[in-house]
Motif scaffolding. Structure first.
Motif, mmCIF file in Angstrom:
data_model
loop_
_atom_site.group_PDB
_atom_site.id
_atom_site.type_symbol
_atom_site.label_atom_id
_atom_site.label_comp_id
_atom_site.label_asym_id
_atom_site.label_seq_id
_atom_site.Cartn_x
_atom_site.Cartn_y
_atom_site.Cartn_z
ATOM 1 N N TYR A 61 0.841 -1.200 0.000
ATOM 2 C CA TYR A 61 0.000 0.000 0.000
ATOM 3 C C TYR A 61 0.877 1.252 0.000
ATOM 4 O O TYR A 61 0.690 2.156 -0.827
ATOM 5 C CB TYR A 61 -0.919 -0.003 1.220
ATOM 6 C CG TYR A 61 -1.683 1.284 1.406
ATOM 7 C CD1 TYR A 61 -2.796 1.575 0.640
ATOM 8 C CD2 TYR A 61 -1.280 2.229 2.359
ATOM 9 C CE1 TYR A 61 -3.508 2.754 0.803
ATOM 10 C CE2 TYR A 61 -1.977 3.411 2.540
ATOM 11 C CZ TYR A 61 -3.079 3.675 1.754
ATOM 12 O OH TYR A 61 -3.760 4.856 1.912
ATOM 13 N N THR A 136 -0.353 -8.709 -4.615
ATOM 14 C CA THR A 136 0.084 -7.395 -4.139
ATOM 15 C C THR A 136 1.230 -6.848 -4.992
ATOM 16 O O THR A 136 1.313 -5.647 -5.232
ATOM 17 C CB THR A 136 0.524 -7.461 -2.669
ATOM 18 O OG1 THR A 136 1.560 -8.442 -2.519
ATOM 19 C CG2 THR A 136 -0.626 -7.829 -1.766
ATOM 20 N N TYR A 139 0.031 -5.042 -8.088
ATOM 21 C CA TYR A 139 -0.437 -3.679 -7.795
ATOM 22 C C TYR A 139 0.720 -2.694 -7.939
ATOM 23 O O TYR A 139 0.584 -1.645 -8.586
ATOM 24 C CB TYR A 139 -1.005 -3.654 -6.377
ATOM 25 C CG TYR A 139 -1.424 -2.289 -5.873
ATOM 26 C CD1 TYR A 139 -2.607 -1.705 -6.297
ATOM 27 C CD2 TYR A 139 -0.650 -1.611 -4.923
ATOM 28 C CE1 TYR A 139 -3.006 -0.470 -5.810
ATOM 29 C CE2 TYR A 139 -1.044 -0.390 -4.424
ATOM 30 C CZ TYR A 139 -2.221 0.181 -4.873
ATOM 31 O OH TYR A 139 -2.612 1.407 -4.387
ATOM 32 N N PHE A 157 -7.963 -1.352 0.045
ATOM 33 C CA PHE A 157 -6.824 -2.121 -0.434
ATOM 34 C C PHE A 157 -6.654 -3.396 0.377
ATOM 35 O O PHE A 157 -6.356 -4.465 -0.168
ATOM 36 C CB PHE A 157 -5.559 -1.274 -0.346
ATOM 37 C CG PHE A 157 -4.333 -1.971 -0.874
ATOM 38 C CD1 PHE A 157 -4.147 -2.151 -2.235
ATOM 39 C CD2 PHE A 157 -3.369 -2.462 0.004
ATOM 40 C CE1 PHE A 157 -3.023 -2.804 -2.715
ATOM 41 C CE2 PHE A 157 -2.245 -3.106 -0.477
ATOM 42 C CZ PHE A 157 -2.071 -3.282 -1.844
ATOM 43 N N PHE A 160 -9.032 -5.890 -0.827
ATOM 44 C CA PHE A 160 -8.556 -6.414 -2.113
ATOM 45 C C PHE A 160 -7.525 -7.531 -1.903
ATOM 46 O O PHE A 160 -7.583 -8.575 -2.558
ATOM 47 C CB PHE A 160 -7.951 -5.269 -2.927
ATOM 48 C CG PHE A 160 -6.964 -5.686 -3.981
ATOM 49 C CD1 PHE A 160 -7.370 -6.332 -5.134
ATOM 50 C CD2 PHE A 160 -5.601 -5.424 -3.814
ATOM 51 C CE1 PHE A 160 -6.458 -6.710 -6.115
ATOM 52 C CE2 PHE A 160 -4.680 -5.799 -4.777
ATOM 53 C CZ PHE A 160 -5.112 -6.447 -5.925
ATOM 54 N N ALA A 175 -5.441 -5.387 -9.618
ATOM 55 C CA ALA A 175 -6.185 -4.311 -8.959
ATOM 56 C C ALA A 175 -7.157 -3.628 -9.908
ATOM 57 O O ALA A 175 -8.211 -3.162 -9.483
ATOM 58 C CB ALA A 175 -5.211 -3.292 -8.378
ATOM 59 N N LEU A 179 -9.866 -4.501 -7.263
ATOM 60 C CA LEU A 179 -9.831 -3.339 -6.373
ATOM 61 C C LEU A 179 -10.862 -2.300 -6.784
ATOM 62 O O LEU A 179 -11.520 -1.695 -5.936
ATOM 63 C CB LEU A 179 -8.434 -2.720 -6.353
ATOM 64 C CG LEU A 179 -8.240 -1.485 -5.475
ATOM 65 C CD1 LEU A 179 -8.596 -1.791 -4.022
ATOM 66 C CD2 LEU A 179 -6.815 -0.966 -5.569
#
Length: 483
Positions: A61, A136, A139, A157, A160, A175, A179
């Motif tokens: 993130y 991840t 992303y 997030f 997701f 994503a 997402l």
């Protein structure tokens, strides 16, 4: 908690009721609840590994935000490498640490150095780590390549990353698809829920009736391959092809169907790969989320097919070897990946790797042509042969299994280890193949009939088959949980 267990359906019913009846007016509330439900779902196996999911969520993130707001390309690349090193490092430690140590010790012993295995650790493999780390990472890649802007909604997030239907065995979502749905308002759709329930039912059928009923036969033959003739070994690896397909595609169907219950559409992961006409088409239809991940984030950045033929072949070899290694810390998977590379390269060099991308076998007719039947059987044979490496415990076992096929080529009627009639399994598989051929054009509509009476009849047969074939292994774990 596995999909084919009573605990899961109790859990799913409670989550569904709270999600739609108490939180339908608040997207944020739904997302928070999805996070809690997903963490509970994953923690059912081992709550200690929840920290890994949370850590992966936090790291990517903030890295996503740093990549987006960095002015210099060098800084963007540095942050991207931070994501790659963290996720691959996490995956490497839990999945491959002992493999590398053992391989190093074996290499030293071959050179005459006697090193004791004192560095290996008793490391448990967290369920689904291969899937959520790739999710991840994608992303961060998408933000780096400016395909996506990062979200400032940390809770969105987190939902997701941890979305429970696809958390432990995919599909590996990007994503841009998942997402975006989580961040936007969802509304209840009766038709979508019905479609979801149909997919769940079909997935359970493939898991319980096809995969789990074949598992004892496959386990017996592979465990005792040295005592069986070639006919039984061929039968064992052929049935394993149907087992692993029913198991993994069944999981994907249940995951996609479950997501539909919450107003979310996941990507298709299987499109009837057993009807592929060459190896390239097979990889366009099998574990689609993983093959597209490697294509977008490994193959294309390496140059893809835009470079010379020699470099393209190099790129193909790399992605198949990496794909094999992704599946597990064993040389068998690397051999499996190398085999697929060798099978794929001739198709690529002949320019036939995309000719079936937008068509299905028997596209404009009820029955496939004799040429198509031959192509499908040849492709199935190649894929099935490769699964000897996939299923064997070691390279030695794999080659001895193959040796048994060619050196002990004799026929002997195989007897079911539990005494059941084998003819029932052959009939079951024949019906299954014919039924899948009928629905081959739409993997999301397994019960598409105009007549409601025919639909009711098929539902009844499917449910009765599940009741007939299941045993005490009703909650047998899914094969891909080990990856």
């Amino acid at each position: 908690m596995v999909f084919n267990s009573l605990e899961f359906f109790i859990f799913l019913s409670v989550v569904f009721i709270v999600y739609w009846f108490f939180l339908k007016k608040t997207t944020k509330g739904q997302n928070i609840f999805l996070i809690l439900a997903s963490y509970f779902f994953y923690g059912w196996w081992d709550w200690r590994f929840l920290s890994l999911i949370f850590l992966s969520t936090v790291v990517d993130y903030f890295i996503g935000l740093r990549i987006f707001h960095s002015d210099k390309n060098s800084s963007r690349k540095l942050w991207l490498w931070g994501s790659v090193i963290f996720n691959v490092g996490l995956l490497g430690f839990f999945k491959y640490f002992n493999f590398f140590v053992d391989s190093w010790i074996e290499a030293c012993q071959l050179l005459g150095y006697n090193i004791q295995s004192t560095f290996t650790l008793r490391i448990l493999l967290p369920v689904g780590i291969s899937f959520y780390t790739f999710q991840t990472m994608s992303y961060s890649f998408d933000i780096y390549y400016k395909r996506l802007e990062p979200t400032k909604d940390f809770l969105g997030f987190a939902a997701f990353v941890s979305f429970f239907p696809q958390l432990v065995a995919g599909p590996i979502e990007r994503a841009s698809n998942l997402l975006s749905q989580i961040l936007n308002r969802r509304s209840f759709s009766y038709d979508q829920c019905v479609q979801g329930l149909k997919l769940i039912l079909w997935g359970l059928f493939k898991k319980m009736v096809i995969a789990d009923s074949l598992a004892p036969i496959v386990d017996d033959i592979f465990a005792n391959y040295s005592t069986y003739p070639a006919s039984s070994l061929i039968l064992g690896v052929t049935l394993f092809s149907f087992q692993v397909y029913g198991d993994f595609s069944g999981y994907s169907d249940i995951a996609i169907g479950t997501a539909k219950l919450f107003g979310i559409e996941l990507m298709s992961n299987f499109k009837f790969p057993n009807f592929s006409r060459n190896v390239a088409e097979y990889w366009q239809r099998w574990h689609i989320s993983l093959s597209t991940w490697f294509r977008h984030y490994v193959y294309i950045p390496l140059g893809g097919s835009r470079v010379s033929k020699l470099k393209s072949v190099r790129n193909i070899i790399i992605i198949f070897l990496v794909s094999g290694f992704w599946h597990g810390a064993n040389w068998t998977f690397i051999f499996w990946g190398a085999f697929h590379a060798l099978a794929f390269i001739p198709v690529f060099l002949m320019g036939r790797n995309t000719i079936y991308k937008h068509s299905v076998v028997g596209e404009n007719s009820v029955f496939p042509s004799f040429i198509e039947i031959g192509q499908v059987l040849l492709t199935f044979a190649i894929i099935t042969f490769s699964r000897i490496f996939f299923r064997s415990e070691s390279i030695t076992d794999a080659f001895n299994f193959i040796k048994g096929i060619f050196n002990n080529f004799s026929y002997e009627q195989y007897m079911h280890p539990m005494g059941y009639r084998m003819i029932d399994y052959y009939i079951l598989l024949a019906i299954f193949v014919l039924y899948e051929y009928r629905i081959r054009k739409d993997e999301r509509s397994p019960f598409k009939f105009k007549s409601r009476y025919v639909r009711f009849f098929v539902y009844t047969v499917v449910i009765l088959a599940m009741l007939l074939f299941y045993d005490s292994g009703f909650d047998r774990s899914f094969i891909y949980f080990q990856f």
